[in-house]
Design a protein around this motif. Structure first.
Motif, PDB file in Angstrom:
ATOM      1  N   PHE A 215      17.520 -14.307  14.361  1.00 12.93           N
ATOM      2  CA  PHE A 215      17.973 -13.142  14.305  1.00 12.93           C
ATOM      3  C   PHE A 215      19.172 -12.119  13.927  1.00 12.93           C
ATOM      4  O   PHE A 215      19.501 -11.485  12.956  1.00 12.93           O
ATOM      5  CB  PHE A 215      17.306 -12.654  15.841  1.00 12.93           C
ATOM      6  CG  PHE A 215      17.767 -10.606  15.848  1.00 12.93           C
ATOM      7  CD1 PHE A 215      16.473  -9.654  14.861  1.00 12.93           C
ATOM      8  CD2 PHE A 215      17.547  -9.987  16.801  1.00 12.93           C
ATOM      9  CE1 PHE A 215      16.376  -8.917  14.907  1.00 12.93           C
ATOM     10  CE2 PHE A 215      18.025  -8.896  16.102  1.00 12.93           C
ATOM     11  CZ  PHE A 215      17.156  -7.726  15.643  1.00 12.93           C
ATOM     12  N   THR A 216      20.694 -12.791  15.365  1.00 15.65           N
ATOM     13  CA  THR A 216      21.869 -12.487  14.779  1.00 15.65           C
ATOM     14  C   THR A 216      22.131 -12.812  13.780  1.00 15.65           C
ATOM     15  O   THR A 216      23.142 -12.141  13.383  1.00 15.65           O
ATOM     16  CB  THR A 216      22.315 -12.551  16.521  1.00 15.65           C
ATOM     17  OG1 THR A 216      22.482 -14.504  16.426  1.00 15.65           O
ATOM     18  CG2 THR A 216      22.154 -12.203  17.918  1.00 15.65           C
ATOM     19  N   LEU A 217      22.168 -13.669  13.265  1.00 14.20           N
ATOM     20  CA  LEU A 217      22.234 -14.347  11.382  1.00 14.20           C
ATOM     21  C   LEU A 217      21.878 -14.068  11.178  1.00 14.20           C
ATOM     22  O   LEU A 217      22.592 -13.538  10.133  1.00 14.20           O
ATOM     23  CB  LEU A 217      21.992 -16.026  11.753  1.00 14.20           C
ATOM     24  CG  LEU A 217      22.680 -16.780  12.535  1.00 14.20           C
ATOM     25  CD1 LEU A 217      22.544 -18.179  12.123  1.00 14.20           C
ATOM     26  CD2 LEU A 217      24.535 -16.885  12.304  1.00 14.20           C
ATOM     27  N   PHE A 218      20.487 -13.180  10.900  1.00 16.27           N
ATOM     28  CA  PHE A 218      20.097 -12.149   9.883  1.00 16.27           C
ATOM     29  C   PHE A 218      20.818 -10.896  10.237  1.00 16.27           C
ATOM     30  O   PHE A 218      20.937 -10.170   8.466  1.00 16.27           O
ATOM     31  CB  PHE A 218      18.370 -11.914  10.316  1.00 16.27           C
ATOM     32  CG  PHE A 218      17.840 -12.935   9.464  1.00 16.27           C
ATOM     33  CD1 PHE A 218      17.187 -12.934   8.192  1.00 16.27           C
ATOM     34  CD2 PHE A 218      17.079 -13.750  10.220  1.00 16.27           C
ATOM     35  CE1 PHE A 218      16.685 -13.924   7.291  1.00 16.27           C
ATOM     36  CE2 PHE A 218      15.533 -14.837   9.917  1.00 16.27           C
ATOM     37  CZ  PHE A 218      15.856 -14.808   8.104  1.00 16.27           C
ATOM     38  N   LYS A 219      21.179 -10.478  10.849  1.00 14.32           N
ATOM     39  CA  LYS A 219      21.835  -9.093  11.088  1.00 14.32           C
ATOM     40  C   LYS A 219      23.055  -9.335  11.564  1.00 14.32           C
ATOM     41  O   LYS A 219      23.537  -8.086  11.038  1.00 14.32           O
ATOM     42  CB  LYS A 219      21.485  -8.543  12.778  1.00 14.32           C
ATOM     43  CG  LYS A 219      19.933  -8.737  12.959  1.00 14.32           C
ATOM     44  CD  LYS A 219      19.422  -6.971  12.542  1.00 14.32           C
ATOM     45  CE  LYS A 219      20.836  -5.906  13.232  1.00 14.32           C
ATOM     46  NZ  LYS A 219      19.793  -4.525  12.537  1.00 14.32           N
ATOM     47  N   SER A 220      23.765 -10.023  11.036  1.00 16.51           N
ATOM     48  CA  SER A 220      25.059  -9.967  10.519  1.00 16.51           C
ATOM     49  C   SER A 220      24.991  -9.514   9.423  1.00 16.51           C
ATOM     50  O   SER A 220      26.921  -9.063   9.198  1.00 16.51           O
ATOM     51  CB  SER A 220      25.923 -11.808  10.582  1.00 16.51           C
ATOM     52  OG  SER A 220      24.798 -12.360   9.887  1.00 16.51           O
ATOM     53  N   SER A 221      24.500  -9.664   7.828  1.00 23.26           N
ATOM     54  CA  SER A 221      24.684  -8.935   6.654  1.00 23.26           C
ATOM     55  C   SER A 221      24.784  -7.629   7.598  1.00 23.26           C
ATOM     56  O   SER A 221      25.515  -6.652   7.024  1.00 23.26           O
ATOM     57  CB  SER A 221      24.218  -9.118   5.894  1.00 23.26           C
ATOM     58  OG  SER A 221      23.973  -8.427   5.174  1.00 23.26           O
ATOM     59  N   SER A 222      23.811  -7.018   7.983  1.00 23.22           N
ATOM     60  CA  SER A 222      23.853  -5.212   8.409  1.00 23.22           C
ATOM     61  C   SER A 222      25.087  -5.300   8.832  1.00 23.22           C
ATOM     62  O   SER A 222      25.750  -3.877   8.622  1.00 23.22           O
ATOM     63  CB  SER A 222      22.291  -4.629   8.703  1.00 23.22           C
ATOM     64  OG  SER A 222      22.419  -5.781   9.581  1.00 23.22           O
ATOM     65  N   VAL A 223      25.657  -6.241   9.810  1.00 19.82           N
ATOM     66  CA  VAL A 223      26.664  -5.341  10.919  1.00 19.82           C
ATOM     67  C   VAL A 223      27.240  -5.504   9.608  1.00 19.82           C
ATOM     68  O   VAL A 223      28.390  -4.217  10.308  1.00 19.82           O
ATOM     69  CB  VAL A 223      26.404  -6.623  11.630  1.00 19.82           C
ATOM     70  CG1 VAL A 223      28.016  -5.887  12.796  1.00 19.82           C
ATOM     71  CG2 VAL A 223      25.106  -6.053  12.729  1.00 19.82           C
ATOM     72  N   ALA A 224      28.173  -6.332   9.218  1.00 17.77           N
ATOM     73  CA  ALA A 224      28.946  -6.338   8.284  1.00 17.77           C
ATOM     74  C   ALA A 224      28.829  -5.333   7.273  1.00 17.77           C
ATOM     75  O   ALA A 224      30.670  -4.419   7.266  1.00 17.77           O
ATOM     76  CB  ALA A 224      29.777  -7.482   7.318  1.00 17.77           C
ATOM     77  N   LYS A 225      28.221  -5.272   6.948  1.00 18.14           N
ATOM     78  CA  LYS A 225      27.826  -3.196   5.901  1.00 18.14           C
ATOM     79  C   LYS A 225      28.201  -2.364   6.883  1.00 18.14           C
ATOM     80  O   LYS A 225      29.098  -1.407   5.970  1.00 18.14           O
ATOM     81  CB  LYS A 225      27.082  -3.976   5.429  1.00 18.14           C
ATOM     82  CG  LYS A 225      26.752  -4.609   4.529  1.00 18.14           C
ATOM     83  CD  LYS A 225      25.860  -4.817   3.417  1.00 18.14           C
ATOM     84  CE  LYS A 225      25.248  -5.824   2.532  1.00 18.14           C
ATOM     85  NZ  LYS A 225      24.247  -6.131   1.803  1.00 18.14           N
ATOM     86  N   SER A 226      27.632  -2.056   7.504  1.00 20.64           N
ATOM     87  CA  SER A 226      28.308  -0.579   8.543  1.00 20.64           C
ATOM     88  C   SER A 226      29.595  -0.908   8.596  1.00 20.64           C
ATOM     89  O   SER A 226      29.495   0.633   8.979  1.00 20.64           O
ATOM     90  CB  SER A 226      26.776  -0.823   9.539  1.00 20.64           C
ATOM     91  OG  SER A 226      26.819  -2.031  10.357  1.00 20.64           O
ATOM     92  N   VAL A 227      29.486  -2.245   9.348  1.00 16.78           N
ATOM     93  CA  VAL A 227      31.306  -1.324   9.723  1.00 16.78           C
ATOM     94  C   VAL A 227      32.159  -1.268   8.160  1.00 16.78           C
ATOM     95  O   VAL A 227      33.203  -0.862   8.071  1.00 16.78           O
ATOM     96  CB  VAL A 227      31.876  -2.777  10.035  1.00 16.78           C
ATOM     97  CG1 VAL A 227      33.719  -2.935  11.011  1.00 16.78           C
ATOM     98  CG2 VAL A 227      31.239  -3.386  11.716  1.00 16.78           C
ATOM     99  N   PHE A 228      32.009  -1.910   6.915  1.00 15.10           N
ATOM    100  CA  PHE A 228      32.885  -1.588   6.067  1.00 15.10           C
ATOM    101  C   PHE A 228      32.345  -0.176   5.116  1.00 15.10           C
ATOM    102  O   PHE A 228      32.523   0.182   4.077  1.00 15.10           O
ATOM    103  CB  PHE A 228      32.736  -2.718   5.249  1.00 15.10           C
ATOM    104  CG  PHE A 228      33.920  -3.892   6.083  1.00 15.10           C
ATOM    105  CD1 PHE A 228      35.459  -3.637   5.837  1.00 15.10           C
ATOM    106  CD2 PHE A 228      33.478  -5.190   6.208  1.00 15.10           C
ATOM    107  CE1 PHE A 228      35.972  -4.871   6.225  1.00 15.10           C
ATOM    108  CE2 PHE A 228      33.928  -5.382   6.799  1.00 15.10           C
ATOM    109  CZ  PHE A 228      35.686  -5.562   6.611  1.00 15.10           C
ATOM    110  N   ASN A 229      30.741   0.410   5.370  1.00 11.16           N
ATOM    111  CA  ASN A 229      30.120   1.396   4.857  1.00 11.16           C
ATOM    112  C   ASN A 229      29.559   1.028   4.397  1.00 11.16           C
ATOM    113  O   ASN A 229      30.418   1.999   2.962  1.00 11.16           O
ATOM    114  CB  ASN A 229      31.548   2.676   5.153  1.00 11.16           C
ATOM    115  CG  ASN A 229      30.589   3.614   4.784  1.00 11.16           C
ATOM    116  OD1 ASN A 229      29.645   3.863   4.964  1.00 11.16           O
ATOM    117  ND2 ASN A 229      31.171   4.917   3.983  1.00 11.16           N
TER     118      ASN A 229
END
Length: 231
Positions: A215-229
Protein backbone atom coordinates in the motif's frame (compact mmCIF):
# COMPACT_ATOMS: atom_id res chain seq x y z
CA UNK A 1 18.09 3.66 -26.86
CA UNK A 2 16.05 6.19 -24.84
CA UNK A 3 18.63 8.90 -25.48
CA UNK A 4 18.65 8.08 -29.20
CA UNK A 5 14.87 8.31 -29.37
CA UNK A 6 14.87 11.56 -27.44
CA UNK A 7 17.54 13.26 -29.54
CA UNK A 8 16.62 11.89 -32.97
CA UNK A 9 12.82 11.82 -32.76
CA UNK A 10 11.68 14.22 -30.05
CA UNK A 11 14.19 17.04 -30.51
CA UNK A 12 13.02 17.84 -34.11
CA UNK A 13 9.42 17.88 -32.88
CA UNK A 14 10.47 20.07 -29.98
CA UNK A 15 12.15 22.40 -32.48
CA UNK A 16 8.87 22.84 -34.34
CA UNK A 17 7.01 23.47 -31.08
CA UNK A 18 9.73 25.90 -29.99
CA UNK A 19 9.40 27.86 -33.25
CA UNK A 20 5.64 28.11 -32.78
CA UNK A 21 5.94 29.09 -29.13
CA UNK A 22 8.55 31.78 -29.75
CA UNK A 23 6.62 33.26 -32.69
CA UNK A 24 3.54 33.34 -30.50
CA UNK A 25 5.58 34.95 -27.74
CA UNK A 26 6.81 37.65 -30.15
CA UNK A 27 3.31 38.38 -31.37
CA UNK A 28 1.97 38.53 -27.82
CA UNK A 29 4.80 40.82 -26.76
CA UNK A 30 4.06 43.25 -29.59
CA UNK A 31 0.31 43.22 -28.97
CA UNK A 32 0.76 43.83 -25.25
CA UNK A 33 2.58 47.10 -25.99
CA UNK A 34 -0.56 49.06 -26.98
CA UNK A 35 -1.07 47.15 -30.24
CA UNK A 36 2.45 47.88 -31.53
CA UNK A 37 2.25 51.62 -30.79
CA UNK A 38 4.85 51.46 -27.99
CA UNK A 39 7.46 49.20 -29.59
CA UNK A 40 11.00 49.59 -28.25
CA UNK A 41 14.23 48.11 -29.54
CA UNK A 42 15.01 46.41 -26.21
CA UNK A 43 11.96 44.20 -26.65
CA UNK A 44 13.56 42.46 -29.62
CA UNK A 45 16.81 41.96 -27.72
CA UNK A 46 14.78 40.45 -24.90
CA UNK A 47 13.01 38.14 -27.33
CA UNK A 48 16.30 37.08 -28.94
CA UNK A 49 17.75 36.33 -25.51
CA UNK A 50 14.68 34.27 -24.55
CA UNK A 51 14.92 32.36 -27.83
CA UNK A 52 18.60 31.66 -27.20
CA UNK A 53 17.81 30.36 -23.71
CA UNK A 54 14.99 28.18 -25.08
CA UNK A 55 17.23 26.66 -27.75
CA UNK A 56 19.93 26.08 -25.13
CA UNK A 57 17.44 24.29 -22.87
CA UNK A 58 16.12 22.05 -25.67
CA UNK A 59 19.58 21.10 -26.94
CA UNK A 60 20.70 20.23 -23.38
CA UNK A 61 17.50 18.52 -22.27
CA UNK A 62 19.20 15.15 -21.77
CA UNK A 63 21.88 16.71 -19.53
CA UNK A 64 19.19 18.45 -17.47
CA UNK A 65 17.19 15.24 -17.04
CA UNK A 66 20.27 13.21 -16.12
CA UNK A 67 21.30 15.92 -13.66
CA UNK A 68 17.97 15.59 -11.85
CA UNK A 69 18.34 11.83 -11.61
CA UNK A 70 21.97 12.12 -10.50
CA UNK A 71 20.88 14.30 -7.58
CA UNK A 72 18.13 11.84 -6.68
CA UNK A 73 20.54 8.92 -7.02
CA UNK A 74 22.93 10.57 -4.58
CA UNK A 75 20.10 10.97 -2.08
CA UNK A 76 19.03 7.34 -2.53
CA UNK A 77 22.60 6.11 -2.09
CA UNK A 78 22.86 8.03 1.17
CA UNK A 79 19.54 6.58 2.35
CA UNK A 80 20.66 3.06 1.43
CA UNK A 81 23.39 3.24 4.03
CA UNK A 82 20.99 2.08 6.75
CA UNK A 83 20.82 -1.54 7.91
CA UNK A 84 17.70 -3.18 6.48
CA UNK A 85 19.00 -6.76 6.45
CA UNK A 86 16.85 -9.34 8.22
CA UNK A 87 18.31 -12.40 9.94
CA UNK A 88 15.69 -15.13 9.49
CA UNK A 89 17.34 -17.47 12.00
CA UNK A 90 17.08 -14.80 14.70
CA UNK A 91 13.43 -14.15 13.89
CA UNK A 92 12.43 -17.82 13.90
CA UNK A 93 14.22 -18.71 17.14
CA UNK A 94 13.48 -22.27 18.36
CA UNK A 95 10.41 -22.68 16.16
CA UNK A 96 11.51 -26.11 14.91
CA UNK A 97 11.58 -27.55 18.41
CA UNK A 98 8.21 -25.99 19.19
CA UNK A 99 6.68 -27.51 16.08
CA UNK A 100 7.93 -30.94 17.10
CA UNK A 101 6.00 -30.61 20.35
CA UNK A 102 2.68 -29.71 18.69
CA UNK A 103 -0.16 -32.18 18.06
CA UNK A 104 -1.42 -33.24 14.62
CA UNK A 105 -4.48 -30.98 14.73
CA UNK A 106 -2.66 -27.73 15.47
CA UNK A 107 0.06 -28.70 12.99
CA UNK A 108 -2.55 -29.23 10.25
CA UNK A 109 -4.13 -25.88 11.04
CA UNK A 110 -0.74 -24.19 10.95
CA UNK A 111 0.03 -25.91 7.63
CA UNK A 112 -3.25 -24.65 6.16
CA UNK A 113 -2.56 -21.11 7.37
CA UNK A 114 1.00 -21.15 6.03
CA UNK A 115 -0.22 -22.43 2.64
CA UNK A 116 -2.79 -19.63 2.44
CA UNK A 117 -0.23 -17.07 3.54
CA UNK A 118 2.19 -18.41 0.93
CA UNK A 119 -0.38 -17.75 -1.82
CA UNK A 120 -1.03 -14.24 -0.48
CA UNK A 121 2.70 -13.54 -0.25
CA UNK A 122 3.13 -14.71 -3.85
CA UNK A 123 0.41 -12.30 -4.99
CA UNK A 124 1.96 -9.47 -2.98
CA UNK A 125 5.39 -10.16 -4.48
CA UNK A 126 3.83 -9.78 -7.94
CA UNK A 127 2.35 -6.43 -6.86
CA UNK A 128 5.75 -5.24 -5.60
CA UNK A 129 7.35 -6.43 -8.85
CA UNK A 130 4.78 -4.48 -10.88
CA UNK A 131 5.31 -1.32 -8.80
CA UNK A 132 9.10 -1.48 -9.10
CA UNK A 133 9.31 -2.25 -12.81
CA UNK A 134 6.37 0.04 -13.56
CA UNK A 135 8.34 2.93 -12.08
CA UNK A 136 11.33 2.03 -14.28
CA UNK A 137 9.14 2.00 -17.40
CA UNK A 138 7.60 5.31 -16.32
CA UNK A 139 11.09 6.81 -16.05
CA UNK A 140 11.89 5.68 -19.58
CA UNK A 141 8.65 7.15 -20.94
CA UNK A 142 9.07 10.46 -19.11
CA UNK A 143 12.67 10.96 -20.18
CA UNK A 144 12.02 9.99 -23.81
CA UNK A 145 9.59 12.89 -24.37
CA UNK A 146 11.55 15.45 -22.34
CA UNK A 147 12.41 17.85 -25.20
CA UNK A 148 8.75 18.58 -25.98
CA UNK A 149 7.71 20.10 -22.61
CA UNK A 150 11.14 21.69 -22.18
CA UNK A 151 10.57 23.60 -25.44
CA UNK A 152 7.81 25.62 -23.73
CA UNK A 153 9.79 26.70 -20.66
CA UNK A 154 10.40 30.35 -21.52
CA UNK A 155 6.89 31.19 -22.66
CA UNK A 156 4.58 32.92 -20.20
CA UNK A 157 1.44 30.94 -21.10
CA UNK A 158 2.86 27.65 -22.35
CA UNK A 159 5.60 27.58 -19.74
CA UNK A 160 3.32 25.80 -17.24
CA UNK A 161 3.78 22.63 -19.31
CA UNK A 162 7.55 22.68 -18.92
CA UNK A 163 7.42 23.67 -15.25
CA UNK A 164 4.99 20.88 -14.45
CA UNK A 165 7.21 18.45 -16.35
CA UNK A 166 10.19 19.41 -14.20
CA UNK A 167 8.11 18.98 -11.05
CA UNK A 168 6.95 15.57 -12.27
CA UNK A 169 10.56 14.65 -13.05
CA UNK A 170 11.70 15.57 -9.55
CA UNK A 171 8.74 13.68 -8.06
CA UNK A 172 9.54 10.57 -10.10
CA UNK A 173 13.23 10.66 -9.25
CA UNK A 174 12.69 11.21 -5.52
CA UNK A 175 10.03 8.50 -5.42
CA UNK A 176 12.93 6.05 -5.08
CA UNK A 177 13.85 7.73 -1.78
CA UNK A 178 10.30 7.25 -0.50
CA UNK A 179 10.48 3.60 -1.55
CA UNK A 180 13.68 3.23 0.48
CA UNK A 181 11.90 4.76 3.48
CA UNK A 182 9.01 2.30 3.10
CA UNK A 183 11.37 -0.67 2.85
CA UNK A 184 13.33 0.49 5.88
CA UNK A 185 10.17 0.81 7.99
CA UNK A 186 9.03 -2.62 6.79
CA UNK A 187 12.36 -4.17 7.81
CA UNK A 188 12.08 -2.68 11.31
CA UNK A 189 8.49 -3.91 11.72
CA UNK A 190 9.32 -7.44 10.57
CA UNK A 191 12.35 -7.63 12.85
CA UNK A 192 10.10 -6.87 15.83
CA UNK A 193 7.76 -9.80 15.12
CA UNK A 194 7.85 -12.36 17.89
CA UNK A 195 7.12 -16.05 17.26
CA UNK A 196 7.45 -17.05 20.88
CA UNK A 197 3.74 -16.86 21.72
CA UNK A 198 1.85 -17.86 18.57
CA UNK A 199 3.41 -18.94 15.28
CA UNK A 200 0.19 -18.41 13.33
CA UNK A 201 -0.25 -14.89 14.67
CA UNK A 202 3.35 -14.10 13.74
CA UNK A 203 2.75 -15.31 10.16
CA UNK A 204 -0.39 -13.21 9.79
CA UNK A 205 1.38 -10.20 11.30
CA UNK A 206 4.17 -10.58 8.76
CA UNK A 207 1.71 -10.79 5.86
CA UNK A 208 -0.12 -7.76 7.26
CA UNK A 209 3.11 -5.79 7.24
CA UNK A 210 3.70 -6.93 3.64
CA UNK A 211 0.24 -5.68 2.64
CA UNK A 212 1.09 -2.39 4.32
CA UNK A 213 4.34 -2.28 2.35
CA UNK A 214 2.46 -2.74 -0.95
CA UNK A 215 0.00 0.00 0.00
CA UNK A 216 2.77 2.45 0.89
CA UNK A 217 4.64 1.62 -2.33
CA UNK A 218 1.48 2.40 -4.30
CA UNK A 219 1.09 5.68 -2.38
CA UNK A 220 4.74 6.70 -2.86
CA UNK A 221 3.96 8.09 -6.33
CA UNK A 222 1.10 10.33 -5.17
CA UNK A 223 3.05 11.45 -2.09
CA UNK A 224 6.05 12.44 -4.23
CA UNK A 225 3.81 14.36 -6.64
CA UNK A 226 2.08 16.17 -3.79
CA UNK A 227 5.43 17.18 -2.29
CA UNK A 228 6.61 18.70 -5.59
CA UNK A 229 3.12 19.97 -6.56
CA UNK A 230 3.18 17.93 -9.78
CA UNK A 231 0.06 17.05 -11.72
Amino acid sequence: MIRSLSENVMVPIAGIILTFVMCLDLIQMLIDRNNMHDVDTWMFFKWVFKTFCAVLIVTNTWNIVMGVFDVAQHVVNQAAGGDTAMDISTLMGDIEARLMEMEIGPLFGLWFQSSLIGIIAWALSICIFIITYGRMIEIYMITSVAPIPMATMVNREWGQMGQNYLRSLFALSFQAFLIMVCVGIYAVLVQNISVESDVGAALWTCIGYTVLLCFTLFKSSSVAKSVFNAH
